[in-house]
Design an enzyme around this catalytic site. Structure first.
Site, PDB file in Angstrom:
ATOM      1  N   GLU A 178       0.860  -1.187   0.000  1.00  0.00           N
ATOM      2  CA  GLU A 178       0.000   0.000   0.000  1.00  0.00           C
ATOM      3  C   GLU A 178       0.896   1.236   0.000  1.00  0.00           C
ATOM      4  O   GLU A 178       1.789   1.364   0.838  1.00  0.00           O
ATOM      5  CB  GLU A 178      -0.910  -0.017   1.237  1.00  0.00           C
ATOM      6  N   ARG A 179       0.665   2.093  -0.968  1.00  0.00           N
ATOM      7  CA  ARG A 179       1.470   3.317  -1.149  1.00  0.00           C
ATOM      8  C   ARG A 179       2.943   3.001  -1.389  1.00  0.00           C
ATOM      9  O   ARG A 179       3.831   3.734  -0.962  1.00  0.00           O
ATOM     10  CB  ARG A 179       1.328   4.262   0.045  1.00  0.00           C
ATOM     11  N   ASN A 221      -3.385  -1.987   7.686  1.00  0.00           N
ATOM     12  CA  ASN A 221      -4.711  -2.415   7.211  1.00  0.00           C
ATOM     13  C   ASN A 221      -4.772  -3.927   6.994  1.00  0.00           C
ATOM     14  O   ASN A 221      -5.592  -4.412   6.219  1.00  0.00           O
ATOM     15  CB  ASN A 221      -5.054  -1.733   5.882  1.00  0.00           C
ATOM     16  N   LYS A 298      -4.012   0.016  14.056  1.00  0.00           N
ATOM     17  CA  LYS A 298      -4.859   1.060  13.460  1.00  0.00           C
ATOM     18  C   LYS A 298      -6.288   0.672  13.804  1.00  0.00           C
ATOM     19  O   LYS A 298      -6.808  -0.305  13.270  1.00  0.00           O
ATOM     20  CB  LYS A 298      -4.638   1.090  11.948  1.00  0.00           C
ATOM     21  N   GLU A 302     -10.641   4.701   9.235  1.00  0.00           N
ATOM     22  CA  GLU A 302     -10.838   4.308   7.838  1.00  0.00           C
ATOM     23  C   GLU A 302     -11.390   2.893   7.727  1.00  0.00           C
ATOM     24  O   GLU A 302     -10.901   2.076   6.955  1.00  0.00           O
ATOM     25  CB  GLU A 302      -9.523   4.445   7.060  1.00  0.00           C
ATOM     26  N   ARG A 346     -11.951  18.101   9.884  1.00  0.00           N
ATOM     27  CA  ARG A 346     -11.107  16.909   9.828  1.00  0.00           C
ATOM     28  C   ARG A 346      -9.782  17.046  10.589  1.00  0.00           C
ATOM     29  O   ARG A 346      -9.381  16.133  11.302  1.00  0.00           O
ATOM     30  CB  ARG A 346     -10.857  16.567   8.354  1.00  0.00           C
ATOM     31  N   LYS A 370       0.886  11.057  13.515  1.00  0.00           N
ATOM     32  CA  LYS A 370       1.498  11.556  12.272  1.00  0.00           C
ATOM     33  C   LYS A 370       2.024  12.973  12.497  1.00  0.00           C
ATOM     34  O   LYS A 370       1.476  13.712  13.326  1.00  0.00           O
ATOM     35  CB  LYS A 370       0.481  11.554  11.132  1.00  0.00           C
ATOM     36  N   ASP A 375      -2.650  14.476   6.899  1.00  0.00           N
ATOM     37  CA  ASP A 375      -2.228  13.190   6.362  1.00  0.00           C
ATOM     38  C   ASP A 375      -1.009  13.309   5.457  1.00  0.00           C
ATOM     39  O   ASP A 375      -1.138  13.180   4.233  1.00  0.00           O
ATOM     40  CB  ASP A 375      -3.396  12.562   5.592  1.00  0.00           C
ATOM     41  N   GLU A 397       5.095   9.634  13.795  1.00  0.00           N
ATOM     42  CA  GLU A 397       5.015   8.839  12.565  1.00  0.00           C
ATOM     43  C   GLU A 397       5.277   9.747  11.364  1.00  0.00           C
ATOM     44  O   GLU A 397       4.581  10.744  11.168  1.00  0.00           O
ATOM     45  CB  GLU A 397       3.628   8.189  12.455  1.00  0.00           C
ATOM     46  N   GLU A 403       3.849   9.177  -0.893  1.00  0.00           N
ATOM     47  CA  GLU A 403       2.466   9.082  -1.354  1.00  0.00           C
ATOM     48  C   GLU A 403       1.954  10.414  -1.890  1.00  0.00           C
ATOM     49  O   GLU A 403       1.232  10.454  -2.885  1.00  0.00           O
ATOM     50  CB  GLU A 403       1.586   8.605  -0.193  1.00  0.00           C
ATOM     51  N   TRP A 549     -13.134  13.945   2.273  1.00  0.00           N
ATOM     52  CA  TRP A 549     -12.250  13.243   1.338  1.00  0.00           C
ATOM     53  C   TRP A 549     -12.031  14.082   0.077  1.00  0.00           C
ATOM     54  O   TRP A 549     -11.196  13.754  -0.758  1.00  0.00           O
ATOM     55  CB  TRP A 549     -12.837  11.882   0.949  1.00  0.00           C
TER      56      TRP A 549
HETATM   57  O1  GCW Z   1      -2.431   8.450   3.975  1.00  0.00           O
HETATM   58  C1  GCW Z   1      -3.401   7.466   4.182  1.00  0.00           C
HETATM   59  C2  GCW Z   1      -3.162   6.476   3.092  1.00  0.00           C
HETATM   60  C3  GCW Z   1      -3.697   5.103   3.412  1.00  0.00           C
HETATM   61  C4  GCW Z   1      -3.153   4.683   4.772  1.00  0.00           C
HETATM   62  C5  GCW Z   1      -3.634   5.678   5.807  1.00  0.00           C
HETATM   63  C6  GCW Z   1      -3.082   5.367   7.192  1.00  0.00           C
HETATM   64  C7  GCW Z   1      -2.486   2.528   5.534  1.00  0.00           C
HETATM   65  O2  GCW Z   1      -3.715   6.958   1.895  1.00  0.00           O
HETATM   66  O3  GCW Z   1      -3.271   4.254   2.392  1.00  0.00           O
HETATM   67  O4  GCW Z   1      -3.513   3.370   5.116  1.00  0.00           O
HETATM   68  O5  GCW Z   1      -3.151   6.965   5.472  1.00  0.00           O
HETATM   69  O6  GCW Z   1      -2.106   6.002   7.579  1.00  0.00           O
HETATM   70  O7  GCW Z   1      -3.610   4.515   7.878  1.00  0.00           O
END
Ligand code: GCW
Length: 706
Positions: A178-179, A221, A298, A302, A346, A370, A375, A397, A403, A549
């Site tokens: 993923e990413r 995920n 997590k 999401e 958000r 993060k 994000d 993080e 990405e 989103w």
């Molecule tokens: O930035 C978003 C990403 C998802 C990612 C999510 C996260 C792993 O687009 O792909 O999922 O963050 O950090 O959980």
């Protein structure tokens, strides 16, 4: 016969000249150990003519010896001899051994992994209290030599400021990432545990060389499958491979595992059966992997399951897992959450969800936040949580995989982004405390980076993205290091310790992230990328399921103006920061205007500190970004003779892609915003070559990383 002999001689000569193993394809990363200048090589032969080891035998000592032999074997011109007499040798000296008692002035004590490198008479001594310190000290010596740094500057001592320096892989069971923009996952689950790819040893070496000591091997995920006996056996094989390099393995754990695997009807963290299930699961994992790091989670984010599904809090969920792990490890609980109800702004949601829980987490829980409140955007203010949970161990993080900064095709050196976050002050009660101060220190201090590593021969998809892996490790070890110094040592090791080359490439790296900000998200804009794959510009998107989103949610542009009012008159996200920092973020007098439209809504004709209107400034920034990429490409192409042809050519090709895509970002964004502002472009700035509709209808079914 003579013909054959001539051909053979020719082939041999060719092999010697080019050296097949010397091909510069990027596989060797910054651990290339190429021949040194003759005069410098002579000095190296004096300080490390042979190796003497005073430490109990073990796999980590073997790793240190192997690394020193690999490099010094090249530099000495003959295999490195292991000798008993330390007087004429480089010595690895563990502090509980006679060598240390005999040399009371050795430096470099501190937390696990600390080391010293001392010159004592004719000897060079790498000393440490633990084996991993000796390995880190060995890598430090090799880093010093690869840069051809003066050997009289050798004595050095170093100690990690952060205990857990971790890579989080978003790698999936099926080998996709993923990413991920560097090929497939390096963890080949299908072939494990029977076959462990030797590449993983090189992965471990690279991590250890920059001090990375923890990895989560599966996506946050991920399904609960990773917790089945079958996968525990596979993870064990990984742990066995990484252990000699001081790396502990973590698993992402799906919160609903007791239901998914255990046949329970609930995953309620307060249910005794659920607690027992996790306790048994943890015991099973520790029986296979005694130094298992713990779980990364997590939850309620999401679509992932979590304690809130049962009316429980994040603290209830985290503490339940932390008790199952006990003093054997930790639970890393991610704060990347946003409400199912998008009524609250958000960027404020993680704070709202976690801040009230300060003081409720067990001591072996780390809440991983993060760097920014949204994000991983090209530029964000820091997350206000860092200043608001003094009774909780917070981990930072970062995202190494790009990405939102052009995947692996755009050159963006991320250390300035990391540094900007780490150096942010005014977060704690002590005004002078920076984010680095808040995160560093203590046995569970943690900095994690989302890995940018894949099966590509060069590991990261592009040569310059290796610098982001490198810089992440160096900053996680010591978050006060400068991005400039890190770039210098990376370039010297990865290309050559050539001052002309370093002085040409380092400034290019240092400005590269601002360049990306300029052509993607200038003036504090954010989240303008294409849906799902996040490839390319799509500021017009307004039809996704959740309002937050959509890019239009973030830029709020219309006929009157642009930007998100997060002041007290608006969402008051600013109010989540301590007063001093809030004031700094709200500042409009700074011509750099890094967060202007993040915190303010402006009219198109408002005049800025730069003297320009908002509209004109926006266009100027987009064009500055495009010009920045052109300048990088020009600079790089002018340096051809200083680089090996292969890597130079690969970087040049990607820079050409970046030139093209920077224009695309600029053109599409200007076409869109101009459709709202209805203002002419300032003089000297060209109109986008296509109408807005053209940009809106582009599709990219092959874009990677979802
Ligand atoms: O930035 C978003 C990403 C998802 C990612 C999510 C996260 C792993 O687009 O792909 O999922 O963050 O950090 O959980």
């Amino acid at each position: 016969m003579r013909g054959a002999a001539t051909i053979l001689a020719f082939v041999l000569a060719l092999l010697l000249a080019t050296g097949p193993s010397r091909a510069e394809d990027g596989y060797d990363l910054w651990l290339r150990y190429r021949p040194l200048e003759p005069a410098y090589a002579k000095e190296v032969r004096q300080i490390a003519p042979a190796l003497s080891v005073d430490a109990p035998p073990g796999p980590t000592i073997d790793a240190a010896t192997a690394e020193l032999s690999r490099a010094l074997g090249i530099w000495l011109g003959h295999p490195l001899a292991l000798v008993p007499d330390a007087r004429e040798a480089l010595q690895l000296c563990r502090r509980d051994r006679p060598c240390a008692a005999a040399l009371p002035t050795l430096r470099g004590t501190g937390p696990p992994g600390s080391f010293g490198i001392d010159r004592v008479g004719s000897r060079t001594v790498i000393s440490a209290a633990d084996d991993i310190g000796l390995l880190y000290g060995s890598f430090a010596l090799l880093r010093h030599i690869q840069q051809q740094a003066p050997l009289n500057a050798l004595p050095q001592a170093d100690a990690p400021r952060v205990a857990i320096r971790m890579l989080d892989h978003w790698d999936n069971l099926d080998g996709s990432v993923e990413r991920g923009y560097a090929g497939r996952s390096i963890f080949q689950w299908w072939r494990l545990p029977g076959y462990v790819d030797p590449r993983l040893t090189d992965y471990a070496r690279a991590n250890a060389s920059v001090g990375i000591n923890a990895v989560a091997v599966n996506n946050v995920n991920a399904p609960a499958t990773f917790l089945t006996p079958r996968f525990i056996a596979k993870t064990r094989a990984l742990a066995d491979t990484l252990r000699p390099y001081g790396i502990r393995v973590f698993l992402s754990a799906r919160f609903s595992a007791p239901r998914d695997l255990g046949g329970l009807t609930t995953a309620d963290p307060l249910d005794p059966e659920v607690q027992r299930w996790w306790q048994t699961k943890a015991d099973e994992i520790y029986a296979a992997i005694p130094d298992f790091g713990g779980f990364l989670v997590k939850a309620n984010s999401e679509g992932q399951p979590g304690p809130q599904d049962y009316g429980r809090s994040h603290a209830d969920g985290a503490n339940m897992l932390a008790r199952a792990v006990g003093d054997r490890g930790i639970v890393i609980w991610r704060a990347f959450v946003y409400d199912p109800d998008p009524a609250v702004e958000r960027t404020m949601q993680a704070y709202n969800a976690f801040q009230p829980l300060d003081g409720q987490f067990d001591s072996n829980v780390v809440v991983q936040v993060k760097n920014g409140p949204l994000d991983f955007q090209p530029r964000e203010p820091v997350s206000p949580l860092f200043g608001a949970m003094p009774k909780t161990q917070l981990g930072l993080e970062l995202q190494i995989t790009k990405e939102y900064l052009g995947f692996s095709t755009h050159l963006a050196y991320l250390a300035p982004l990391f540094e900007e976050a780490l150096d942010t002050g005014g977060l704690g009660r002590d005004e002078r405390a920076t984010l680095a101060d808040i995160v560093a220190g203590g046995p569970t201090s943690l900095i994690a980076g989302i890995a940018n590593i894949g099966s590509d021969r060069n590991w990261s998809g592009s040569h310059f993205d290796q610098a982001n892996w490198y810089a992440f490790g160096r900053l996680a070890w010591d978050p006060t290091r400068s991005s400039d110094a890190i770039a210098r040592e990376w370039v010297a090791q990865s290309f050559a310790p050539d001052p002309v080359l370093i002085d040409a490439v380092v400034p290019m790296m240092l400005t590269s992230r601002q360049t990306v900000v300029d052509y993607m998200t200038p003036l504090g804009l954010a989240h303008l990328m294409g849906s799902d794959h996040h490839y390319g510009p799509a500021p017009w998107v307004d039809d996704l399921e959740r309002p937050d989103w959509n890019p239009v949610y973030y830029h709020r542009a219309d006929a009157d103006g642009i930007g998100f009012d997060r002041t007290a008159e608006g969402s008051n996200a600013l109010g989540q920061y301590p007063a001093g920092l809030a004031k700094a973020y709200a500042e409009e007098g700074d011509p750099a205007l890094p967060f202007l439209l993040w915190f303010h809504r402006k009219r198109w004709d408002d005049r800025l500190a730069t003297g320009r209107t908002v509209w004109d400034e926006l266009v100027v920034r987009y064009d500055r970004g495009v010009a920045g990429v052109d300048a990088m490409a020009l600079q790089w192409n002018g340096l051809r003779s200083r680089f090996d042809a292969r890597r130079h050519g690969e970087v040049a090709a990607l820079l050409a892609v970046q030139q093209h895509e920077a224009r695309w970002w600029r053109d599409a964004s200007i076409a869109y915003f101009q459709s709202l502002s209805r203002r002419p472009l300032p003089p000297g700035h060209a109109a986008p070559p296509y109408p807005l509709e053209w940009y809106r209808t582009q599709r990219f079914p092959e874009a990677p990383g979802i």
